[in-house]
Each structure stands twice: as structure tokens, then as C-alpha cells.
Motif scaffolding. Structure first.
Motif, PDB file in Angstrom:
ATOM      1  N   ALA A  81       0.819  -1.220   0.000  1.00 45.23           N
ATOM      2  CA  ALA A  81       0.000   0.000   0.000  1.00 45.23           C
ATOM      3  C   ALA A  81       0.849   1.264   0.000  1.00 45.23           C
ATOM      4  N   LEU A  82       2.127   1.161   0.418  1.00 43.76           N
ATOM      5  CA  LEU A  82       3.004   2.325   0.484  1.00 43.76           C
ATOM      6  C   LEU A  82       3.505   2.723  -0.900  1.00 43.76           C
ATOM      7  N   THR A  83       3.654   4.023  -1.103  1.00 43.61           N
ATOM      8  CA  THR A  83       4.352   4.514  -2.287  1.00 43.61           C
ATOM      9  C   THR A  83       5.823   4.107  -2.199  1.00 43.61           C
ATOM     10  N   PRO A  84       6.565   4.108  -3.310  1.00 44.83           N
ATOM     11  CA  PRO A  84       7.996   3.776  -3.234  1.00 44.83           C
ATOM     12  C   PRO A  84       8.764   4.688  -2.276  1.00 44.83           C
ATOM     13  N   HIS A  85       8.320   5.941  -2.134  1.00 44.08           N
ATOM     14  CA  HIS A  85       8.999   6.866  -1.222  1.00 44.08           C
ATOM     15  C   HIS A  85       8.369   6.859   0.165  1.00 44.08           C
ATOM     16  N   GLY A  86       7.457   5.918   0.430  1.00 44.44           N
ATOM     17  CA  GLY A  86       6.694   5.921   1.670  1.00 44.44           C
ATOM     18  C   GLY A  86       7.453   5.376   2.865  1.00 44.44           C
ATOM     19  N   SER A  87       6.935   5.684   4.058  1.00 46.34           N
ATOM     20  CA  SER A  87       7.540   5.257   5.317  1.00 46.34           C
ATOM     21  C   SER A  87       6.505   4.574   6.193  1.00 46.34           C
ATOM     22  N   PHE A  88       6.989   3.699   7.066  1.00 47.58           N
ATOM     23  CA  PHE A  88       6.178   2.963   8.035  1.00 47.58           C
ATOM     24  C   PHE A  88       6.793   3.230   9.399  1.00 47.58           C
ATOM     25  N   VAL A  89       6.111   4.021  10.230  1.00 47.92           N
ATOM     26  CA  VAL A  89       6.625   4.420  11.539  1.00 47.92           C
ATOM     27  C   VAL A  89       5.827   3.701  12.618  1.00 47.92           C
ATOM     28  N   ILE A  90       6.543   2.977  13.477  1.00 42.92           N
ATOM     29  CA  ILE A  90       5.909   2.152  14.510  1.00 42.92           C
ATOM     30  C   ILE A  90       6.416   2.579  15.877  1.00 42.92           C
ATOM     31  N   GLU A  91       5.537   3.074  16.725  1.00 43.40           N
ATOM     32  CA  GLU A  91       5.887   3.370  18.121  1.00 43.40           C
ATOM     33  C   GLU A  91       5.547   2.137  18.935  1.00 43.40           C
ATOM     34  N   ILE A  92       6.567   1.519  19.547  1.00 46.42           N
ATOM     35  CA  ILE A  92       6.350   0.227  20.199  1.00 46.42           C
ATOM     36  C   ILE A  92       7.153   0.138  21.488  1.00 46.42           C
ATOM     37  N   GLY A  93       6.457   0.034  22.596  1.00 44.08           N
ATOM     38  CA  GLY A  93       7.103   0.029  23.902  1.00 44.08           C
ATOM     39  C   GLY A  93       7.710  -1.306  24.257  1.00 44.08           C
ATOM     40  N   GLY A  94       8.656  -1.262  25.180  1.00 46.02           N
ATOM     41  CA  GLY A  94       9.279  -2.476  25.674  1.00 46.02           C
ATOM     42  C   GLY A  94       8.528  -3.029  26.872  1.00 46.02           C
ATOM     43  N   ALA A  95       9.037  -4.124  27.400  1.00 44.61           N
ATOM     44  CA  ALA A  95       8.372  -4.767  28.530  1.00 44.61           C
ATOM     45  C   ALA A  95       9.364  -5.621  29.308  1.00 44.61           C
ATOM     46  N   LEU A 158      10.729   2.803   9.360  1.00 43.25           N
ATOM     47  CA  LEU A 158      11.028   1.860   8.296  1.00 43.25           C
ATOM     48  C   LEU A 158      10.675   2.466   6.946  1.00 43.25           C
ATOM     49  N   ALA A 159      11.392   2.068   5.927  1.00 39.64           N
ATOM     50  CA  ALA A 159      11.137   2.548   4.574  1.00 39.64           C
ATOM     51  C   ALA A 159      10.845   1.372   3.656  1.00 39.64           C
ATOM     52  N   LYS A 160       9.988   1.611   2.694  1.00 36.49           N
ATOM     53  CA  LYS A 160       9.733   0.592   1.666  1.00 36.49           C
ATOM     54  C   LYS A 160      10.959   0.431   0.782  1.00 36.49           C
ATOM     55  N   GLU A 161      11.598   1.545   0.445  1.00 33.26           N
ATOM     56  CA  GLU A 161      12.822   1.535  -0.348  1.00 33.26           C
ATOM     57  C   GLU A 161      13.758   2.614   0.179  1.00 33.26           C
ATOM     58  N   ILE A 162      15.049   2.401   0.031  1.00 31.59           N
ATOM     59  CA  ILE A 162      16.047   3.445   0.288  1.00 31.59           C
ATOM     60  C   ILE A 162      16.944   3.535  -0.934  1.00 31.59           C
ATOM     61  N   ASN A 163      16.932   4.702  -1.559  1.00 28.75           N
ATOM     62  CA  ASN A 163      17.678   4.915  -2.794  1.00 28.75           C
ATOM     63  C   ASN A 163      18.644   6.072  -2.595  1.00 28.75           C
ATOM     64  N   ASP A 164      19.920   5.775  -2.458  1.00 29.30           N
ATOM     65  CA  ASP A 164      20.914   6.823  -2.217  1.00 29.30           C
ATOM     66  C   ASP A 164      20.967   7.825  -3.361  1.00 29.30           C
ATOM     67  N   GLU A 165      20.815   7.370  -4.586  1.00 31.32           N
ATOM     68  CA  GLU A 165      20.936   8.245  -5.744  1.00 31.32           C
ATOM     69  C   GLU A 165      19.847   9.313  -5.758  1.00 31.32           C
ATOM     70  N   ASN A 173      14.546  14.253  -5.101  1.00 27.98           N
ATOM     71  CA  ASN A 173      13.411  13.718  -4.368  1.00 27.98           C
ATOM     72  C   ASN A 173      13.889  12.482  -3.620  1.00 27.98           C
ATOM     73  N   PRO A 174      14.171  12.602  -2.334  1.00 26.95           N
ATOM     74  CA  PRO A 174      14.739  11.473  -1.598  1.00 26.95           C
ATOM     75  C   PRO A 174      13.739  10.327  -1.451  1.00 26.95           C
ATOM     76  N   THR A 175      14.259   9.127  -1.388  1.00 25.31           N
ATOM     77  CA  THR A 175      13.464   7.943  -1.112  1.00 25.31           C
ATOM     78  C   THR A 175      14.081   7.236   0.088  1.00 25.31           C
ATOM     79  N   PRO A 176      13.403   7.208   1.230  1.00 27.58           N
ATOM     80  CA  PRO A 176      12.049   7.720   1.456  1.00 27.58           C
ATOM     81  C   PRO A 176      11.998   9.242   1.526  1.00 27.58           C
ATOM     82  N   GLU A 177      10.813   9.787   1.299  1.00 23.24           N
ATOM     83  CA  GLU A 177      10.584  11.226   1.424  1.00 23.24           C
ATOM     84  C   GLU A 177      10.940  11.659   2.845  1.00 23.24           C
TER      85      GLU A 177
END
Length: 347
Positions: A81-95, A158-165, A173-177
Motif C-alpha cells: 500500500a506504500l508509495t515507493p517513497h513511503g515510510s512505516f513508523v511504529i511506536e512500540i514500547g518495551g516490557a 522503516l522505509a519501503k525503499e532506500i535509494n541513495d541516488e 526527491n529522496p526515497t524515502p521522502e
């Protein structure tokens, strides 16, 4: 709240539970709703899932025994569902482990699984420090006093893709944005003095860094932020809290502070106007929260002129979250059977 559907509400076949000018909230399991989204449509997914705690909270555990297997079912449907430049950010606590002063490593194991087996890239780790968090776990911190208080949770970017170029050049236009100039923090007083006077010790440092004569004297309108977000979630005077208390509505018990979605929405999606932005599925960025809760993510996206979508499987939490987008008068008309004194409330 609005009577007309925003463009983002047309992405799914399911009808939204409610909409606003820029967003739509849906009742249901995210695993099912994610499959309704077109591929490469979402610019940013930011969410705070239930944690794999020793003592589960009322918002619950529905993963039975294997939390990582449960969560990766969602992640596998987020990725397409993410665009190629999209990000997935997860806030997740420890235990801590149940009944023992030792830490679980589940959130690190999840991260490793997402990166090594599910094709996500770790762009950066962030940390949320809650200075107002009560000392916990009580058994080890306040009773036996053999551990310090657990006041930091992890945030995986997290990123769907990371493209240095794609990040090269001023017009890249950085990937991820991403652009940290959108989330600059206020300079310290000493930095303000340094910029004003231009006086500091330039030259080579023992670390090997060579500080030029102008390195710290340029006013960039703010400092680059750290990967530590300090914010409390104890506020009780906002509109959501006030309406929930006044009309005895069920508040979500684990709301993360507005500073977290606000930071990542600004950092990882472009600001308006969107005249020259053509990277997205629609004419402005789309933010998705797959564990919507009280829908603070949607509210912050709305305030920052982004499209938003939220998924939430608990009907009570979703119903209550709508008050974030309603005036006091609208809340009163919906929840107060007497509906007296309406003239005192704005529409």
C-alpha cells in the motif's frame, strides 16, 4: 466532521464510519481494510500498536501466543500500500518479563524480522521519552528499587525503499521522502549568542572534525532535531478529554501524544502548497494509522493539511474519536438527549 466525502474516502470500497474535510475513519480489522487500498497509494503509515506486555491492557491482545507473527500479517499488507517513497513508523514500547526483573527483546526481534524477512529498510531508530510517566514496573522500581523507571519507548522508522541516488542534488526527491528542515527546533540561548556574535573556536577537534570559520555562525532558522522526542501524554484539558468526560464517552486508555505524529507527518511528508508535488496517489500526501485508537494521527494530519485514513476495530473507540473533529455543539447534538442550550455552542 463533514457531509461530503473527501477524495481519500474513495480509495476503499467499505463505507467510512465518519469523515472530515481531509480524512476518513473506518471500522474493521486493518488486515482486511488494507487489502482494499490501491497499491502505492499511502505516503506514510504511522501507528502505535498494542504492545506485547506481560500484563495486557483492556485494549487487548488478539495475537494469542506469537506477537511477531501476528504483527507481520499487518506489515505484509502495509508494504504494497506504500508509495515507493513511503515510510512505516511504529511506536512500540518495551516490557519486562512477567514476574522477573529482566527485559523482553520482542520489539528488537520484530524489527529484525521486518527488515530481514519482510523487505523493509530501517531508515532510523527514534525514542519517545515520557518525563511524566509513573515509575514502572512498580515491583522492581518502587518496591525493591533494583531497576530504574522505564520511561522510553522505541520508534522504528522503516522505509519501503532506500535509494541513495535519489537524495543527490538540491532538487532531488529522496526515497524515502524526508526533510529535517521541516522539523527544526528552536536554537538554544548559547547558539543564538554564537550566531549573533560569530565568536567560537574554529579548527580541528580531537575527534578529527575540522570546524570551519562559518560552520556554526549561519542562521538556519533552527537546529536539526535529535532522534529523541520528549513529550507527555498526561494532558486532560483538551477538547477530546473534555467531551469524553462531559458525555461519559469511552476514552482510549493508551493514547500517544500529538508530538509523535506531528513530528513524523512534518518530517516525512511535504508541506503545502502541493502545486509542484507529483509523487503521490492524490494531490496531497495521505497518512494512514492502522491502529487508530483515539485518532490523534488523523487529527494532526487534518491540522497540517494532509489527507488521512484511520482503521480501528473497536467500535466504541472509533465512535468516540469522532469528537476530535466535532464542535461542542455537534457533540452535544449527538450525545445529549436533552439538547438544551444549543445556542451557547458554536457549530
Amino acid at each position: 466532521m463533514t457531509d461530503s466525502k473527501p477524495a481519500v474516502a474513495n480509495l476503499l470500497k467499505s463505507p467510512p464510519a465518519y469523515t472530515s474535510s481531509n480524512g476518513a475513519a473506518y471500522l474493521g480489522d486493518s488486515r482486511d481494510l488494507l487489502e482494499e487500498l490501491p497499491p502505492n497509494a499511502i505516503d506514510l503509515v504511522i501507528t502505535s500498536p498494542p504492545f506485547d506486555l506481560a500484563q495486557q491492557k483492556e485494549y487487548g491482545s488478539d495475537w494469542e501466543s506469537d506477537y511477531i507473527e501476528w504483527f507481520t500479517e499487518f506489515a505484509d499488507k502495509v508494504r504494497p500500500a506504500l508509495t515507493p517513497h513511503g515510510s512505516f513508523v511504529i511506536e512500540i514500547g518495551g516490557a519486562f518479563h512477567k514476574g522477573a526483573p529482566s527485559r523482553s527483546t520482542y520489539q528488537f526481534e520484530l524489527l529484525s524480522k521486518l527488515v530481514n524477512d519482510h523487505e523493509f529498510e530501517l531508515a532510523q531508530d527514534f525514542y519517545w521519552h515520557n518525563p511524566a510517566k509513573l515509575p514502572s514496573p512498580a515491583e522492581w522500581v518502587t518496591r525493591r528499587r533494583i531497576r530504574s523507571s522505564d520511561a522510553v519507548t522505541h520508534i522504528w522508522w522503516l522505509a519501503k525503499e532506500i535509494n541513495d541516488e535519489s537524495a543527490k542534488g538540491p532538487d532531488a526527491n529522496p526515497t524515502p521522502e524526508a526533510d529535517n528542515s521541516r522539523v527544526l527546533t528552536e536554537y538554544s540561548e548559547s547558539q543564538k549568542d554564537l550566531i549573533r556574535t560569530g565568536e567560537y573556536n574554529a579548527g580541528k577537534r580531537p575527534s578529527g572534525h575540522n570546524i570551519s570559520e562559518s560552520a556554526f555562525a549561519t542562521d538556519n532558522e533552527g537546529a536539526i532535531p535529535d532522534n529523541l522526542i520528549s513529550a507527555t501524554n498526561t494532558g486532560s484539558k483538551g477538547h477530546y478529554h473534555k467531551m469524553c468526560k462531559q458525555y461519559e464517552l469511552k476514552k482510549h486508555p493508551a493514547r500517544f501524544p500529538k508530538e509523535i505524529p506531528e513530528f513524523f507527518i512534518k518530517f516525512l511528508t511535504p508541506d503545502p502548497p502541493y502545486n509542484s508535488w507529483d509523487r503521490g496517489h492524490l494531490d496531497q500526501p495521505i497518512i494512514l494509522d492502522i491502529f487508530g485508537g483515539s485518532n490523534i494521527t488523523g487529527k494532526i494530519a487534518e491540522e497540517n493539511d494532509r489527507y488521512w485514513i484511520t482503521f480501528e476495530k473497536n467500535e466504541q473507540y472509533l465512535d468516540t474519536s469522532e469528537v476530535r473533529f466535532m464542535s461542542e455543539g455537534e457533540v452535544m447534538r449527538k450525545y445529549d438527549d436533552g439538547q438544551t442550550g444549543l445556542e451557547d455552542f458554536p457549530n
